[in-house]
Design a protein around this motif. Structure first.
Motif, short mmCIF file in Angstrom:
data_model
loop_
_atom_site.label_atom_id
_atom_site.label_comp_id
_atom_site.label_asym_id
_atom_site.label_seq_id
_atom_site.Cartn_x
_atom_site.Cartn_y
_atom_site.Cartn_z
N PRO A 335 0.82 -1.21 0.00
CA PRO A 335 0.00 0.00 0.00
C PRO A 335 0.86 1.26 0.00
N PRO A 336 0.26 2.42 -0.35
CA PRO A 336 1.05 3.66 -0.37
C PRO A 336 1.82 3.87 0.93
N ARG A 337 3.01 4.39 0.79
CA ARG A 337 3.91 4.45 1.93
C ARG A 337 4.10 5.91 2.38
N LEU A 338 4.03 6.12 3.69
CA LEU A 338 4.26 7.46 4.26
C LEU A 338 5.74 7.81 4.12
N THR A 339 6.06 8.90 3.40
CA THR A 339 7.47 9.22 3.19
C THR A 339 7.94 10.42 3.99
N SER A 340 7.06 11.41 4.11
CA SER A 340 7.43 12.61 4.85
C SER A 340 6.17 13.42 5.11
N ALA A 341 6.33 14.62 5.66
CA ALA A 341 5.16 15.47 5.88
C ALA A 341 5.58 16.93 5.77
N GLU A 342 4.59 17.77 5.45
CA GLU A 342 4.87 19.20 5.36
C GLU A 342 4.35 19.90 6.61
N ALA A 343 5.19 20.77 7.17
CA ALA A 343 4.77 21.55 8.33
C ALA A 343 3.97 22.76 7.86
N LEU A 344 2.76 22.89 8.38
CA LEU A 344 1.88 24.01 8.01
C LEU A 344 1.40 24.69 9.28
N VAL A 345 1.61 25.97 9.34
CA VAL A 345 1.34 26.67 10.59
C VAL A 345 -0.13 27.08 10.71
N ARG A 346 -0.63 27.10 11.92
CA ARG A 346 -1.97 27.60 12.24
C ARG A 346 -1.83 28.57 13.38
N TYR A 543 -7.14 13.33 0.35
CA TYR A 543 -7.45 11.92 0.15
C TYR A 543 -6.74 11.09 1.21
N PHE A 544 -5.48 11.40 1.45
CA PHE A 544 -4.75 10.66 2.47
C PHE A 544 -4.97 11.28 3.85
N SER A 545 -4.84 12.57 3.90
CA SER A 545 -5.00 13.22 5.21
C SER A 545 -4.99 14.74 5.08
N ARG A 546 -5.82 15.38 5.90
CA ARG A 546 -5.70 16.83 6.05
C ARG A 546 -4.45 17.12 6.87
N PRO A 547 -4.02 18.36 6.94
CA PRO A 547 -2.95 18.68 7.89
C PRO A 547 -3.45 18.37 9.30
N LEU A 548 -2.61 17.71 10.08
CA LEU A 548 -3.05 17.22 11.40
C LEU A 548 -2.08 17.68 12.48
N PRO A 549 -2.59 17.77 13.71
CA PRO A 549 -1.67 18.06 14.83
C PRO A 549 -0.72 16.87 15.04
N ALA A 550 0.38 17.16 15.70
CA ALA A 550 1.46 16.17 15.81
C ALA A 550 0.99 14.82 16.37
N ASN A 562 3.82 -0.48 11.62
CA ASN A 562 3.19 -1.80 11.68
C ASN A 562 3.12 -2.44 10.30
N THR A 563 2.72 -1.67 9.31
CA THR A 563 2.62 -2.20 7.95
C THR A 563 3.98 -2.73 7.49
N LYS A 564 4.99 -1.92 7.77
CA LYS A 564 6.34 -2.27 7.36
C LYS A 564 6.76 -3.60 7.99
N ARG A 565 6.42 -3.68 9.30
CA ARG A 565 6.82 -4.88 10.03
C ARG A 565 6.09 -6.10 9.47
N ASP A 566 4.77 -5.92 9.19
CA ASP A 566 3.98 -7.02 8.63
C ASP A 566 4.57 -7.49 7.30
N GLN A 567 4.98 -6.48 6.48
CA GLN A 567 5.51 -6.84 5.16
C GLN A 567 6.82 -7.60 5.28
N GLU A 568 7.58 -7.24 6.29
CA GLU A 568 8.89 -7.86 6.43
C GLU A 568 8.79 -9.29 6.98
N GLN A 569 7.66 -9.53 7.66
CA GLN A 569 7.53 -10.86 8.27
C GLN A 569 7.21 -11.95 7.24
#
Ligand code: C2E
Ligand code: CA
Ligand code: CA
Length: 569
Positions: A335-346, A543-550, A562-569
């Motif tokens: 499945p699509p993999r989380l690679t990084s995130a953008e910091a957006l100020v509020r 689609y994946f996520s709105r900007p979210l708090p930490a 968890n996904t990564k671990r499952d795939q490696e097993q």
């Protein structure tokens, strides 16, 4: 030795007088000090005045003469802007003629029979001197090109009008020529000057119909302070001025815009003109609107913005700025993999509630205070990377936004390096987003700085790509690591699927530059699928996520682990 009095030019005096004997007497009194010319009636006098307007220092004018009398001469001089500045001393035996002559613009009287020589000379001398002084002031007071007031005098007089005539309800009007620099560029400066003069003539004509003053503040900006009128009238005035200059050039249409601040008690002229300027700038480049009145909404907006600027100083200390993060996913992985995130100020304002960055980022940029917010956001983001790394054993790189002014800050690199060191990060962990338009504004210099940052290991993401105007040529020499495709390309898909061609084009450019693309603003599964099929690597959007708090990003990280671990097993 040359005496200083000889260096002074001799003044030219015109005597208009039908009695020969009087001409002779005045000649005797004045000829030692002045050059004299004579006319024996008003008509000849008028002709000489027009011919010698530039050289004449003063006119001595009899009132009762054949052919044309002195009153008529005064009247004609008053009507002519070139001549009304020449001082006139009336020669009269009749006390009761004085008032009328005064009303017609005469400066003073010499009574007939003539007084002592000394008195006549003193009067003539005094008025010549007064007038020269006045002209000296005028030359500082007036813009040489247009004859309108210069900025300093204009505001001085505007203040005086408000102070001494509070009963006058005055409006502030700003007029600007759209893209005047290209008018100059295409037609030459001389032509540009002609346009400015023509516009100034139009403004003077308008001022003849109302009370007011006008200035060429600088370049192509004109300010008018005039009696209050309805906005409909301003539309007419603008149309008239526009008509004057519209057809001056065949190869460029010249467009005026006008901003108006209507009278409001207690507001200083300079504040009124600031607002008129704001209004005028709101329609810069518009094809539709050319007149903007500073209204209640704009006043509210201005007060709101001023409030935000004021509140900024303690908002940082008070920790009112909160950093949200929006994840970026690699959609080629399954499945699509989380690679990084953008910091957006509020901004969580204690009284105004949640404020979106669109409301304050451009404001702070324009007022040169954006760095206060950004340096805070960068340091929070750097701290956050370290916190997750230490807590979860997972390193999620974050990208932060840089405003264009910050890139040119010589202390930028040192500041970023300090943040890295403090949090034991490498420059690969903190990525920098720079908007495309920053590149186009100041290409050469920016490229140099960005090159430096890249040498230090920072990765640069070109933000909002496709919204600026970089040419392919420029692009290939630009130092970038990632292209972030502007959201509008995904938005346009909604309107017409054929717009997908544009997205493919951008993906092609990225391939040519050998950099990955982040598609921003992706909201639907269908969009993800299309992008995936077109080989787009990264996606950021609702689609994946709105900007979210930490804390919420933390859950996503754990899920990812968890996904990564499952795939490696
Ligand atoms: P940006 O850098 O282009 O950020 C992306 C914006 O798109 C964000 O708006 C984000 O919330 C929004 N967005 C993301 N996904 C979607 C989507 O699927 N649909 C829609 N409709 N919108 C989406 P946001 O957070 O309001 O930020 C607006 C802009 O403010 C940012 O545009 C960025 O230029 C600026 N900005 C935000 N935070 C900072 C900051 O800390 N420093 C500086 N200098 N600028 C910032
Ligand atoms: Ca961004
Ligand atoms: Ca963007």
């Amino acid at each position: 030795m040359i005496k200083s009095s000889e260096l002074n030019r001799r003044h030219l005096v015109l005597v208009v007088e039908d009695q020969e004997i009087n001409r002779d007497i005045l000649g005797d009194i004045l000829e030692k000090k002045y050059d004299l010319i004579y006319a024996e009636n008003g008509e000849i006098g008028m002709k000489l005045i027009r011919e010698k307007a530039d050289q004449l220092s003063i006119v001595l004018l009899d009132l009762i003469m054949p052919v044309m009398d002195g009153f008529e001469v005064l009247r004609q001089m008053q009507d002519d802007p070139e001549l009304c500045e020449i001082p006139v001393i009336v020669l009269t035996a009749e006390k009761k003629a004085e008032l009328e002559a005064l009303k017609l613009g005469a400066s003073d009287f010499i009574t007939k029979p003539f007084d002592m020589d000394e008195i006549v000379r003193a009067r003539v001398g005094k008025h010549i001197e007064l007038n020269e002084r006045r002209q000296l002031i005028r030359s500082a007071e007036r813009d040489h090109l247009t004859g309108l007031y210069t900025k300093g005098f204009f505001f001085e007089y505007a203040d005086q009008i408000v102070k001494y005539h509070p009963e006058y309800k005055m409006d502030a009007v700003v007029i600007d020529i759209d893209r005047f620099h290209s008018v100059n560029e295409f037609n030459g400066r001389e032509f540009g000057d002609k346009v400015l003069k023509k516009l100034a003539e139009g403004i003077k004509e308008f001022l003849r119909t109302t009370d007011g003053i006008a200035s060429r503040i600088e370049g192509d900006r004109f300010d008018i302070f005039c009696l209050h009128r309805e906005s409909g009238e301003y539309a007419e005035i603008l149309e008239k001025l526009q008509g004057d200059i519209e057809n001056m050039s065949e190869n460029a249409s010249i467009r005026l815009r006008m901003g108006v601040t209507p009278y409001r008690e207690g507001v200083s002229p300079s504040a009124m003109f600031d607002r008129a300027r704001v209004a005028c700038n709101m329609i810069r480049g518009s094809n539709k609107d050319h007149l903007m009145i500073f209204d209640e909404d704009m006043r509210q907006m201005e007060m709101y913005q001023q409030r935000l600027l004021n509140d900024l100083s303690w908002a940082i200390e008070d920790k009112q700025f909160v950093v949200y993060y929006q994840p970026k996913y690699d959609i080629q992985a399954d499945p699509p993999r989380l690679t990084s995130a953008e910091a957006l100020v509020r901004w969580k304002h204690p009284e105004l509630g949640m404020i979106s960055p669109g409301d304050f980022i451009p404001l702070f940029e324009n007022n040169g205070v954006i760095n206060q917010v950004d340096s805070y956001v960068w340091s929070v983001a750097a701290g956050q990377i370290a916190e997750w790394r230490d807590k979860l054993g997972y390193l999620l790189p974050l990208s932060v936004n840089l405003s264009r002014t910050e890139i040119f800050d010589p202390k930028l690199e040192t500041y970023l390096e300090t943040l890295l060191k403090e949090n034991k990060l490498t420059s690969h962990d903190l990525k920098l987003e720079v908007t495309e338009s920053a590149y186009t504004d100041n290409a050469a210099e920016l490229i140099e700085i960005v090159d430096e940052l890249r040498k230090a290991g920072f990765e640069i993401e070109m933000d909002d790509f496709g919204s600026g105007y970089s040419s392919l040529n420029m692009l290939s020499s630009m130092p970038i690591d990632v292209l972030k495709m502007d959201m509008k390309f995904i938005r346009n898909l909604e309107a017409d699927i054929r717009n997908f061609r544009m997205i493919e084009l951008i993906l092609d450019i990225a391939k040519f530059l050998e950099v990955p693309v982040v598609a921003e603003g992706v909201e639907t599964e269908e969009q993800v699928k299309m992008l995936k099929d077109a080989d787009c690597e990264l996606v950021q959007g609702f689609y994946f996520s709105r900007p979210l708090p930490a804390v919420e990003i933390e859950s996503l990280i754990i899920k990812e682990m968890n996904t990564k671990r499952d795939q490696e097993q």
